[in-house]
Design an enzyme around this catalytic site. Sequence first.
Site, mmCIF file in Angstrom:
data_model
loop_
_atom_site.group_PDB
_atom_site.id
_atom_site.type_symbol
_atom_site.label_atom_id
_atom_site.label_comp_id
_atom_site.label_asym_id
_atom_site.label_seq_id
_atom_site.Cartn_x
_atom_site.Cartn_y
_atom_site.Cartn_z
ATOM 1 C CG ASP A 1 -2.451 -1.130 1.129
ATOM 2 O OD1 ASP A 1 -2.465 -1.587 0.041
ATOM 3 O OD2 ASP A 1 -2.351 -1.403 2.027
ATOM 4 C CD GLU B 1 28.967 15.851 -8.858
ATOM 5 O OE1 GLU B 1 28.993 15.839 -7.876
ATOM 6 O OE2 GLU B 1 29.146 15.696 -10.107
#
Length: 442
Positions: A44, A405
């Site tokens: 669910d 980065e």
Amino acid sequence: MGTTNSLPLSFEDYNIRQKKFLKELPEKTLVLIPTNPVSYRSNDTTYPYRASSYMLYLCGWDAPEAIFMAYQESGSWVTSIFVRPRDTKAEIWEGRRVGVEGASSQCPIDEAYSLNDMETVITEKINACSNIYSILGLNDSLDNITQNSNVEILDPRLILDDMRVIKSEGEIKLMQNAASIASKAHIEGMRKSFSGIGEWELQSIIESYFTSKKSGPSYGSIVGGGDNATILHYHSNDVQVNDGELVLVDAGCEVSGYASDITRTWPVNGKFTEAQREIYELVLKAEIAGIEACQAGSPWSSMHHATSKILAKGLVDLGILNCSFEEALGENFDGKYRNFFMHGTGHMLGLDVHDVGGGRQGDKGPERILQPGMVLTVEPGLYFGSWRTDITIPERYSGIGIRIEDDVLITADGPVVLTSSCPKEISEIESLIGKGLSETNA
Ligand SMILES: [Mn+2]
């Protein structure tokens, strides 16, 4: 009411893309592009829904089950979308829907249909077409209809990927926003660091900053202290970072589907050791050279060649590699330096964090040449995992992993660093660590 679907880009932006894409297709083509399915986490319970990047790119529709369709009628293209119809019982559980009427006005397409009419409408369109451009594997009902039709099914992605590689002004604005939020989140992480902080605590500081800006992670945040920084896809984030250790944080966020992707590495106690500083300065020098290599007209590989040369030379100079520079680098950039720098220097960035259309055009096409409007990452690193059994790790550097980065936009006037507000010089970083909460409205 939560039912309005305001699009991140103008109708014009989407219509330009649709026209450009459809112009590439042969006569009597039917386009059917489904969005991502809903995924279940446990009984669910679903994962937070994310529409497919192709759907977002073509029309910005972010609700589940939709199918983008385009067909030709008296020589001109008609664009459409199939959406979930209004359904009070379902809406009580899953949230409000705008339905077919809402889609007609809020989606940049010519006409909207209910998914209840999908089979009838699509079968009729297939009967009038000679080929189908569709993405298989996302929508079983759609795949059943198209695959049973005996009409050839072609992949639209080769065309769309080439288009997605060049970002429009509107897209660049969203990406700059994502880059700025992620930069600020990393600064928050630095300010709140201390010896003994849990990797999970840093993750929470960074991700709660994303949430405070109505954003969220664009991929699973990597927070690796000490040796954990040498695991490239480390995700457990469940270890304390000790005094004297570095922490590597690779975390980016998403704004209207567009990703940012930043990595910074810092000492949690606020002071780099000599050995950490030597490796950090080397990676930083390589990263800056990699960014400098991001010039329009240069081949994709030039940034990797730039970072690799500097890292290979540095590893020899520091005595980590006992060989010549030539041997360290290797004839095809495959020398001994790859023991410590195992990944590529960067990737395209956009609706996908590892965006489409990377180093080559298509799977086997020619190497891509950098062009204005491309956004990519530059992220060299060096990793000296103390746990490595394949090579000898020098004691002095054992347990150090460093990656830096940034997100870079290619322009005619050279590279523009979208993440430039995130500090990366040692002195800037050291002055931030442990400074505590910054003004949230800064
Ligand atoms: Mn990256």
